[in-house]
Design a protein around this motif. Structure first.
Motif, PDB file in Angstrom:
ATOM      1  N   SER A 122      15.044  52.898 -44.068  1.00  0.00           N
ATOM      2  CA  SER A 122      14.691  54.115 -43.325  1.00  0.00           C
ATOM      3  C   SER A 122      15.446  55.311 -43.890  1.00  0.00           C
ATOM      4  CB  SER A 122      15.052  53.969 -41.843  1.00  0.00           C
ATOM      5  OG  SER A 122      14.671  52.721 -41.381  1.00  0.00           O
ATOM      6  N   VAL A 123      16.711  55.086 -44.220  1.00  0.00           N
ATOM      7  CA  VAL A 123      17.524  56.156 -44.798  1.00  0.00           C
ATOM      8  C   VAL A 123      16.861  56.671 -46.069  1.00  0.00           C
ATOM      9  CG1 VAL A 123      19.741  56.679 -45.881  1.00  0.00           C
ATOM     10  CG2 VAL A 123      19.662  55.208 -43.866  1.00  0.00           C
ATOM     11  N   VAL A 124      16.432  55.718 -46.883  1.00  0.00           N
ATOM     12  CA  VAL A 124      15.836  56.084 -48.163  1.00  0.00           C
ATOM     13  C   VAL A 124      14.548  56.867 -47.951  1.00  0.00           C
ATOM     14  CG1 VAL A 124      14.698  55.103 -50.186  1.00  0.00           C
ATOM     15  CG2 VAL A 124      16.909  54.235 -49.465  1.00  0.00           C
ATOM     16  N   LEU A 125      13.782  56.434 -46.978  1.00  0.00           N
ATOM     17  CA  LEU A 125      12.521  57.124 -46.683  1.00  0.00           C
ATOM     18  C   LEU A 125      12.791  58.586 -46.308  1.00  0.00           C
ATOM     19  CD1 LEU A 125       9.484  56.430 -46.441  1.00  0.00           C
ATOM     20  CD2 LEU A 125       9.856  56.205 -43.990  1.00  0.00           C
ATOM     21  N   VAL A 126      13.778  58.763 -45.432  1.00  0.00           N
ATOM     22  CA  VAL A 126      14.116  60.125 -44.990  1.00  0.00           C
ATOM     23  C   VAL A 126      14.610  60.936 -46.187  1.00  0.00           C
ATOM     24  CG1 VAL A 126      15.723  61.456 -43.589  1.00  0.00           C
ATOM     25  CG2 VAL A 126      14.631  59.418 -42.638  1.00  0.00           C
ATOM     26  N   TRP A 127      15.445  60.305 -47.001  1.00  0.00           N
ATOM     27  CA  TRP A 127      15.995  61.022 -48.161  1.00  0.00           C
ATOM     28  C   TRP A 127      14.911  61.416 -49.151  1.00  0.00           C
ATOM     29  CZ3 TRP A 127      20.120  61.592 -45.600  1.00  0.00           C
ATOM     30  CH2 TRP A 127      21.242  62.198 -46.154  1.00  0.00           C
ATOM     31  N   GLN A 128      13.930  60.520 -49.294  1.00  0.00           N
ATOM     32  CA  GLN A 128      12.817  60.840 -50.199  1.00  0.00           C
ATOM     33  C   GLN A 128      12.023  62.025 -49.667  1.00  0.00           C
ATOM     34  OE1 GLN A 128      10.947  57.039 -50.593  1.00  0.00           O
ATOM     35  NE2 GLN A 128      11.647  56.768 -52.699  1.00  0.00           N
ATOM     36  N   VAL A 129      11.791  62.014 -48.369  1.00  0.00           N
ATOM     37  CA  VAL A 129      11.045  63.118 -47.762  1.00  0.00           C
ATOM     38  C   VAL A 129      11.773  64.433 -48.004  1.00  0.00           C
ATOM     39  CG1 VAL A 129      10.314  64.119 -45.558  1.00  0.00           C
ATOM     40  CG2 VAL A 129       9.875  61.709 -46.038  1.00  0.00           C
ATOM     41  N   ILE A 130      13.076  64.379 -47.949  1.00  0.00           N
ATOM     42  CA  ILE A 130      13.854  65.616 -48.115  1.00  0.00           C
ATOM     43  C   ILE A 130      13.965  66.022 -49.586  1.00  0.00           C
ATOM     44  CG2 ILE A 130      16.130  66.682 -47.793  1.00  0.00           C
ATOM     45  CD1 ILE A 130      16.490  64.826 -45.346  1.00  0.00           C
ATOM     46  N   PHE A 131      14.340  65.044 -50.434  1.00  0.00           N
ATOM     47  CA  PHE A 131      14.744  65.412 -51.797  1.00  0.00           C
ATOM     48  C   PHE A 131      13.695  65.172 -52.880  1.00  0.00           C
ATOM     49  CE2 PHE A 131      18.837  64.828 -49.635  1.00  0.00           C
ATOM     50  CZ  PHE A 131      19.407  66.054 -49.914  1.00  0.00           C
ATOM     51  N   HIS A 132      12.546  64.675 -52.529  1.00  0.00           N
ATOM     52  CA  HIS A 132      11.493  64.500 -53.535  1.00  0.00           C
ATOM     53  C   HIS A 132      11.125  65.870 -54.099  1.00  0.00           C
ATOM     54  CE1 HIS A 132       7.441  63.571 -55.130  1.00  0.00           C
ATOM     55  NE2 HIS A 132       7.989  62.392 -55.360  1.00  0.00           N
ATOM     56  N   ARG A 133      10.590  65.856 -55.329  1.00  0.00           N
ATOM     57  CA  ARG A 133      10.273  67.170 -55.936  1.00  0.00           C
ATOM     58  C   ARG A 133       9.257  67.945 -55.102  1.00  0.00           C
ATOM     59  NH1 ARG A 133       8.771  63.547 -60.010  1.00  0.00           N
ATOM     60  NH2 ARG A 133       6.752  62.694 -59.490  1.00  0.00           N
ATOM     61  N   SER A 134       8.449  67.207 -54.331  1.00  0.00           N
ATOM     62  CA  SER A 134       7.527  67.911 -53.432  1.00  0.00           C
ATOM     63  C   SER A 134       8.003  67.796 -51.989  1.00  0.00           C
ATOM     64  CB  SER A 134       6.126  67.307 -53.528  1.00  0.00           C
ATOM     65  OG  SER A 134       5.767  67.119 -54.853  1.00  0.00           O
ATOM     66  N   GLY A 135       9.297  67.566 -51.808  1.00  0.00           N
ATOM     67  CA  GLY A 135       9.818  67.281 -50.475  1.00  0.00           C
ATOM     68  C   GLY A 135      10.131  68.510 -49.649  1.00  0.00           C
TER      69      GLY A 135
END
Lengths: 748, 294
Positions: B121-134
């Motif tokens: 879940s942490v990773v999912l949230v982090w991806q949502v935030i820090f992805h290049r389209s996040g």
């Protein structure tokens, strides 16, 4: 004490990261093996191979129907087999089902014909306790475009006791049949179970909740089936459920298994014990009263071929499988299709040395080879270790294989398909098969495509031997046939621009030339050598390539490049063509292009083969059923006795004619197949000659995968957002450079 | 001659204590010491199959391997930044929450909550935030700035340091809060009576009493910094951008490539490095806390 604790703490940390094995003493020293002139006597299949296999298994019983009959289904009721078959070899007569029912005892006594029909429209049948049989028929009238389904009750003397339209009872579905009391029958449709009396009148019906998988009738008249609930990540809950057909009441069976009952299928019931498989491979028993589960063995290792199994039963605690060779097309039956053989499960009760075979997949072909060998060989027994049996993830399977290898429990053989071949080679785990091939008295070079075999050698060593192969190809529209000699980029571009209405090459001539020059300048060997030599991947080349591709208008970039390794620029080019051109990529595995659905003859595409390079290209050979012997095996002769099976005529015929898995190495089988394709299918003699010329070419390159697999997976991943416009060129190239460099450095 | 009674008692006590220690000793031997010896052995042979002795050749090869050096540098940099930050920030939070401030209990729960969030879940949230389209880039672009590929650029270490702090601050903070509560009141009161300022009391007294806890928190933070691999791996896979490539990536990938000798050599090198770091920490702890113990 504090310091000791600190030392242990420091010790623990790298150990949690470094996976180290336990069984250090299990690897035997390699036993020097002389290559004998007489491998174990499992040679070309005799004419009556099923008889030979049955004769070699203690207790096996054969029930032979008349020659020409093809067994399609079998059911056991009160110690009597009811065998459904198709009895005509005329393709015009075949309508997809069975046309006759036999009865036979389990002792191999001659079967008796119970009932025949003119049309092969029997879809299912169900024997009752009183010796009568219910049949379900389905017939589709091509001219009228109508279908007709009936239920027929046939008495023990073969007379028709009742006949009714299925639609009058169960609506427009094809039901499954199970016996009910007093000569009645149970009809299972998707959501309802109907109970019919012997005259066909409905005496009870009940709705079923949820999905029903693989129902099985229990001795107490109830039906057990498997039910699964699906969550976001697959099966979230699963259980065996008992259904009372009279009331529709369902009761989940107790389950005390640690694994849960996902991916389970019932096999048969013995009293209160349910026998079932997981993933169609491992056999378990479940005590239906207590829920206690016991793991028994895997079907293949117990000598049972699940792909040929028609039905199974338990006698004195032993599972028996009633098998007949599966035929894709009953009008072209496999040898022995008229014989039902009863095999007992044999789980390690003999004294033959065990040869372990590591695999990442288990299919019909492998099962055939292993069960056949285990039945016929007097000297060895194969035990298959399917690392994907309980968990289909390849990464997890590789991890398990690694643990076995480092623990010293090295398999005797590897089926290299889907395995990291290059790492096994790098660690010296694969033996050279050349001496075995050369010393085998039954293998004559002239009978085989030695050219193809030789192309798979690495530094002169033959580290794997394959049962089938395909040629990487481009498939285009009709009228374009380009062989490898003139398969240049210019020709491909020309093909796109001149002859295909829907394909417009979206770049200028100058760009074409530059792109072509870039692609042509690099061979796969150049790229790998360059990268390995410097341990620093040259992203500049990728950048240039990407720039070229970027100059071409892109609206969408979505492709699946697959896992087989190949030249990166070629693959990029391939990806480009797939996106912008109307050219399909598929492996050539027959005499004519058969990618996807077989196109009509007048629309049949031509086939372009090979790599577009400045020299005209190489033919890319993909191998299937690629077997290798471990260099640490204590029984290499036994391993060869197994592996050489793939070179037998019988094995080739089965793989090519029945499974359609690609070309084979034996000329006689290949020629026979070609003749058949020319006679019955879309191939022309010219097609055959073209492909035969490829087999003789000195430009064959066997694709063993390797470093470029991972490189290309990184390239694919990074270029996708670039092409869809999410990231710019600099970002894509920087990421590519960074990640590929790491990978190559790691492997240096 | 009969032995004195205290000798007999001493021997019996030693025997009893040995008996009590035996299970732990066996466990440690079986699961840590013996496997480590196997790892050392593998690091000295050409491969686990032929087992040809090659001396230190695997180490020489390893220390010339660009990927290993890169992983070592990244791991050192990450731990070098994240661990001191975690210790300092958690101590600051503990000191702040040790005082009577509003919402003290809620804040404590807030900082502890990341501990119970599953890594996926942490990773999912982090991806949502820090992805290049996040979300973060969307915000930056909405404010007129230019988005950054946070996970594939020079900023990527910052992201994982933030992730590490978010995940671990609460645990370290609780340890410090317990240690702060255990400081004896008498010396603090004596210092106050002598006119010492709160700053002096904190640095000269409290911090000295907190030395064993600081040492423990540092060790645990170091251990947890290695555990951050799980999140990094889930975020970026086997071959991440070079600044996110950690020693665990190297070991994980090397294991998968069946290169046990390289893997074992790396494990031994890592053991030596960690032993050196922990030895240094023990030395520091001894120096700082010795006078208080006396």
């Amino acid at each position: 004490m504090k310091k000791l604790l600190a030392l242990l703490l420091a010790l623990a940390m790298p150990l949690t990261l470094a996976a180290c094995g336990g069984k250090d003493d299990a690897a035997p020293d390699p036993v020097p093996q002389a290559v004998t002139d007489a491998p174990a006597p499992v040679t070309d299949a005799p004419a009556d191979d099923t008889a030979a296999q049955a004769a070699a298994v203690p207790g096996a019983v054969q029930i032979a129907l008349p020659e020409g009959d093809v067994i399609t289904d079998a059911k056991l009721q009160d110690g009597v087999f009811y065998i459904g078959a198709y009895g005509s070899t005329d393709p015009e007569d075949y309508t997809g089902g069975m046309d006759r029912i036999y009865t036979a005892g389990t002792d191999g006594s001659a079967p008796a014909l119970l009932y025949t029909r003119e049309s092969s429209d029997i879809d299912d049948f169900s024997p009752s306790q009183d010796g009568s049989v219910w049949l379900s028929t389905y017939h589709f009238d091509l001219d009228a475009q109508t279908s007709e389904q009936n239920l027929i009750h046939v008495g023990a003397d073969g007379s028709v006791l009742a006949e009714l339209a299925t639609a009058d009872v169960a609506g427009d579905v094809i039901p499954q049949l199970f016996p009910a009391a007093d000569g009645g029958v149970l009809l299972l449709s998707y959501q309802t179970v109907y109970t019919l009396d012997s005259a066909g009148s409905v005496i009870a019906s009940a709705d079923i909740e949820g999905s029903m998988r693989e129902p099985l009738l229990l001795p107490d008249g109830q039906i057990v089936y498997h039910q699964e609930a699906y969550g976001l990540d697959g099966v979230s809950a699963a259980a065996f459920v008992k259904l009372d057909p009279a009331t529709g009441a369902v009761t989940p069976l107790p389950d005390r298994s640690e694994l849960g009952l996902s991916y389970a299928s019932p096999l048969c019931a013995d009293g209160n014990t349910l026998w079932f498989t997981r993933t169609g491979s491992s056999v378990y028993t479940l005590d239906m009263a207590t829920g206690a589960e016991t793991e028994m063995y895997t079907l293949m290792n117990a000598g049972i071929n699940v792909y040929d199994m028609r039905t199974c039963f338990v006698r004195d605690g032993v599972l028996w499988s009633a098998e007949s060779p599966a035929s894709m097309n009953p009008t072209m039956p496999a040898a022995g299709s008229n014989v039902l053989t009863l095999y007992p499960a044999r789980a390690g009760e003999d004294d033959r040395p065990v040869l372990t075979l590591a695999t990442m997949r288990s299919d019909n072909g492998l099962t055939q080879m292993v069960t056949r060998f285990n039945r016929l060989s007097a000297d060895y027994r194969i035990q298959v270790r399917d690392y994907t049996a309980d968990d289909p993830w390849i990464d997890h399977a590789l991890e398990k294989l690694n643990y076995d290898i480092i623990g010293g429990d090295i398999p005797d053989m590897f089926l290299l398909d889907s395995m990291p071949r290059h790492t096994l080679v790098k660690q010296g785990l694969l033996a050279d098969l050349s001496p075995y091939l050369a010393a085998d008295p039954d293998i004559t070079a002239d009978d085989y495509l030695m050219n193809v075999i030789d192309a798979s050698r690495e530094d002169g060593q033959l580290l794997g031997l394959f049962g089938a192969f395909q040629i990487g190809s481009l498939a285009a529209l009709p009228g374009q046939s380009v062989t490898v000699e003139n398969n240049t980029l210019e020709n491909l571009f020309s093909l796109q621009t001149q002859d295909m209405d829907t394909a417009v090459l979206q770049c200028t001539d100058g760009e074409q030339d530059t792109l072509a020059a870039l692609l042509l300048a690099q061979s796969p060997e150049d790229i790998v050598d360059l990268a390995n030599a410097s341990c620093s991947f040259d992203g500049v080349k990728f950048r240039a390539l990407a720039e070229m591709l970027a100059a071409m208008p892109a609206t969408e970039y979505n492709y699946d490049l697959g896992a087989s390794g190949a030249e990166v620029p070629y693959r990029l080019f391939q990806a480009y063509l797939m996106q912008y051109g109307d050219i399909e990529f598929d492996n050539l595995n027959g005499w004519a292009y058969t990618g996807g659905e077989e196109p009509p003859i007048d629309q049949r595409g031509s086939t372009l083969v090979g790599w577009p390079t400045s020299q005209g290209g190489m033919y890319d050979v993909m191998t299937i059923y690629n077997f290798a012997i471990s260099s640490r095996s204590a029984y290499p002769d036994g391993c060869w006795a197994f592996i050489r099976q793939i070179l037998t005529e019988d094995a080739f015929q089965q793989r090519m004619l029945e499974n359609g898995e690609g070309f084979c190495l034996k000329r006689s089988v290949l020629d026979a197949w070609a003749d058949m394709c020319v006679q019955y299918e879309a191939a022309t003699r010219a097609d055959v000659d073209t492909v035969n010329a490829i087999f003789q070419s000195d430009r064959l390159r066997v694709d063993h995968g390797g470093l470029m697999d991972q490189v290309f997976s990184i390239v694919t991943e990074e270029l996708e957002p670039y092409f869809d416009g999410t990231i710019d060129l600099d970002t894509a190239v920087a990421a590519l450079q960074s990640r590929v460099s790491l990978y190559l450095s790691e492997n240096s | 001659m009969k032995k004195p009674a205290h000798d007999r008692i001493g021997r019996r006590a030693r025997r009893t204590s040995a008996l009590f220690l035996a299970p732990s000793f066996l466990g440690v031997s079986l699961f840590f010491f013996i496997p480590f010896c196997v790892v050392v052995y593998y690091s000295l042979v050409a491969d686990p199959i032929s087992r040809r002795f090659v001396g230190l050749a695997n180490f020489q090869k390893l220390l010339r391997n660009a990927a290993f050096l890169q992983a070592g540098r990244n791991t050192l940099l990450f731990s070098g930044i994240a661990v001191p930050l975690a210790v300092a920030l958690s101590l600051a939070l503990a000191v702040a929450l040790d005082r009577s401030i509003p919402l003290k209990s809620q804040l404590r729960s807030f900082f502890l909550s990341p501990l119970v969030v599953p890594a996926a879940s942490v990773v999912l949230v982090w991806q949502v935030i820090f992805h290049r389209s996040g979300a973060l880039n969307s915000l930056i672009e909405a404010l007129g700035g230019t988005g950054v590929d946070w996970l594939k650029s020079g900023f990527s270490q910052l992201v994982i340091v933030a992730l590490y702090l978010w995940k671990n601050l609460g645990y370290d903070m609780v340890l410090f809060m317990a240690a702060l509560a255990a400081i004896p009141k008498e010396p603090l009161e004596a210092a106050q009576i002598d006119g010492a300022s709160p700053t002096v009391i904190f640095f000269r007294l409290k911090l000295r009493y907190l030395a064993p806890t600081t040492f423990f928190v540092t060790i645990m933070s170091l251990v947890n910094s290695f555990k951050a691999f799980r999140e990094i791996y889930l975020l970026t896979g086997d071959y991440p951008f070079e600044t996110l490539y950690m020693l665990q990536h190297f070991m994980n990938n090397t294991f998968r490539a069946l290169d046990y000798q390289k893997l074992s050599a790396a494990a031994v090198v890592m053991f030596l490095a960690i032993t050196a770091v922990i030895g240094l920490l023990f030395w520091l702890e001894g120096r700082l806390g010795k006078d208080l113990e006396q």
